[in-house]
Design a protein around this motif. Structure first.
Motif, short mmCIF file in Angstrom:
data_model
loop_
_atom_site.label_atom_id
_atom_site.label_comp_id
_atom_site.label_asym_id
_atom_site.label_seq_id
_atom_site.Cartn_x
_atom_site.Cartn_y
_atom_site.Cartn_z
N THR A 21 -2.90 1.33 13.94
CA THR A 21 -3.64 0.27 14.63
C THR A 21 -4.87 -0.18 13.87
O THR A 21 -5.32 -1.31 14.04
CB THR A 21 -4.06 0.73 16.04
N ASP A 22 -5.44 0.71 13.03
CA ASP A 22 -6.68 0.37 12.31
C ASP A 22 -6.54 0.78 10.85
O ASP A 22 -6.44 1.97 10.53
CB ASP A 22 -7.87 1.11 12.93
N VAL A 23 -6.54 -0.21 9.96
CA VAL A 23 -6.48 0.07 8.52
C VAL A 23 -6.99 -1.15 7.77
O VAL A 23 -6.88 -2.28 8.24
CB VAL A 23 -5.04 0.43 8.08
N ILE A 24 -7.58 -0.91 6.61
CA ILE A 24 -8.01 -1.98 5.72
C ILE A 24 -7.19 -1.87 4.44
O ILE A 24 -7.02 -0.77 3.92
CB ILE A 24 -9.52 -1.86 5.40
N SER A 25 -6.68 -2.99 3.95
CA SER A 25 -5.88 -2.92 2.73
C SER A 25 -6.21 -4.09 1.82
O SER A 25 -6.69 -5.14 2.26
CB SER A 25 -4.39 -2.92 3.04
N LYS A 26 -5.94 -3.89 0.56
CA LYS A 26 -6.11 -4.94 -0.44
C LYS A 26 -4.92 -4.87 -1.38
O LYS A 26 -4.61 -3.82 -1.94
CB LYS A 26 -7.41 -4.72 -1.22
N SER A 27 -4.25 -6.00 -1.54
CA SER A 27 -3.12 -6.07 -2.45
C SER A 27 -3.62 -6.61 -3.79
O SER A 27 -4.27 -7.65 -3.83
CB SER A 27 -2.06 -7.00 -1.86
N GLN A 28 -3.31 -5.88 -4.87
CA GLN A 28 -3.80 -6.27 -6.19
C GLN A 28 -2.63 -6.45 -7.14
O GLN A 28 -1.59 -5.84 -6.96
CB GLN A 28 -4.76 -5.21 -6.71
N GLY A 29 -2.83 -7.25 -8.15
CA GLY A 29 -1.77 -7.47 -9.14
C GLY A 29 -0.74 -8.43 -8.59
O GLY A 29 -1.06 -9.38 -7.89
N SER A 30 0.52 -8.17 -8.91
CA SER A 30 1.61 -9.04 -8.48
C SER A 30 1.74 -9.04 -6.97
O SER A 30 1.65 -8.00 -6.32
CB SER A 30 2.92 -8.55 -9.11
N ARG A 31 1.94 -10.21 -6.39
CA ARG A 31 2.03 -10.33 -4.94
C ARG A 31 3.48 -10.49 -4.46
O ARG A 31 3.74 -10.91 -3.35
CB ARG A 31 1.20 -11.51 -4.46
N THR A 32 4.45 -10.16 -5.32
CA THR A 32 5.86 -10.24 -4.94
C THR A 32 6.10 -9.30 -3.75
O THR A 32 5.76 -8.12 -3.82
CB THR A 32 6.75 -9.82 -6.12
#
Length: 170
Positions: free
Chosen positions: A125-136
């Motif tokens: 229910t609670d999380v922080i995320s960051k997608s880095q590099g390729s976004r496929t």
């Protein structure tokens, strides 16, 4: 009495199924274009078990069915702690990287599409995320699962050290 028994039965399918990406590809043949479809799905029981699958077929429903079957056969366990993950983790797959950070209650799921689908299916229910590099999408989901598989919970750490939880935390 017979009527009552039907209500006591548990539903056969307790998984939440999420379609992350549906892709249509066209192949030009002598008679025109031939369409085929690929589907990326995530399944979870909202209690920490999650899996993903990728299926291809000439029909949309068949591609989705194939991907759901693969997802249900590749379930992994995600350790949860009060609705969030136990610690920060970076998962990598090819050129995609996903950073997952625990968050305090009330934060919600702060994540992009593929990571949000995985976390929601897992019951986080609670999380922080960051997608880095390729976004496929496929690579982002695989990177998220890499992070999830490397998460450790307190019980497994204590077991591997040959101690009890009370010895570790005092």
């Amino acid at each position: 009495m017979e009527h009552q028994k039907n209500f006591d039965k548990k539903p056969a399918d307790e998984f939440v199924e999420k379609l992350v990406k549906l892709n249509r590809t066209a192949k030009t043949v002598k008679g025109g274009r031939r369409m085929s479809f690929s589907a990326l799905t995530v399944v979870g029981d909202r209690k920490g078990r999650i899996g993903f699958g990728f299926g291809k077929a000439n029909d949309v429903t068949e591609a989705i069915r194939k991907s759901l079957d693969k997802a249900k056969s590749s379930l992994v366990m995600l350790p949860m702690k009060n609705g969030t993950i136990p610690h920060e983790m970076i998962g990598k797959y090819k050129s995609s990287a996903v950073l997952l950070k625990p968050a305090c209650p009330g934060t919600g799921i702060i994540a992009g599409g593929p990571v949000r689908a995985v976390m929601d299916a897992a019951g986080i229910t609670d999380v922080i995320s960051k997608s880095q590099g390729s976004r496929t999408s496929v690579n982002v989901v695989r990177a998220t699962f890499d992070a999830v598989e490397n998460l450790m919970d307190a019980h497994s750490i204590a077991e591997s050290r040959g101690k009890t939880l009370k010895d570790m935390w005092g």
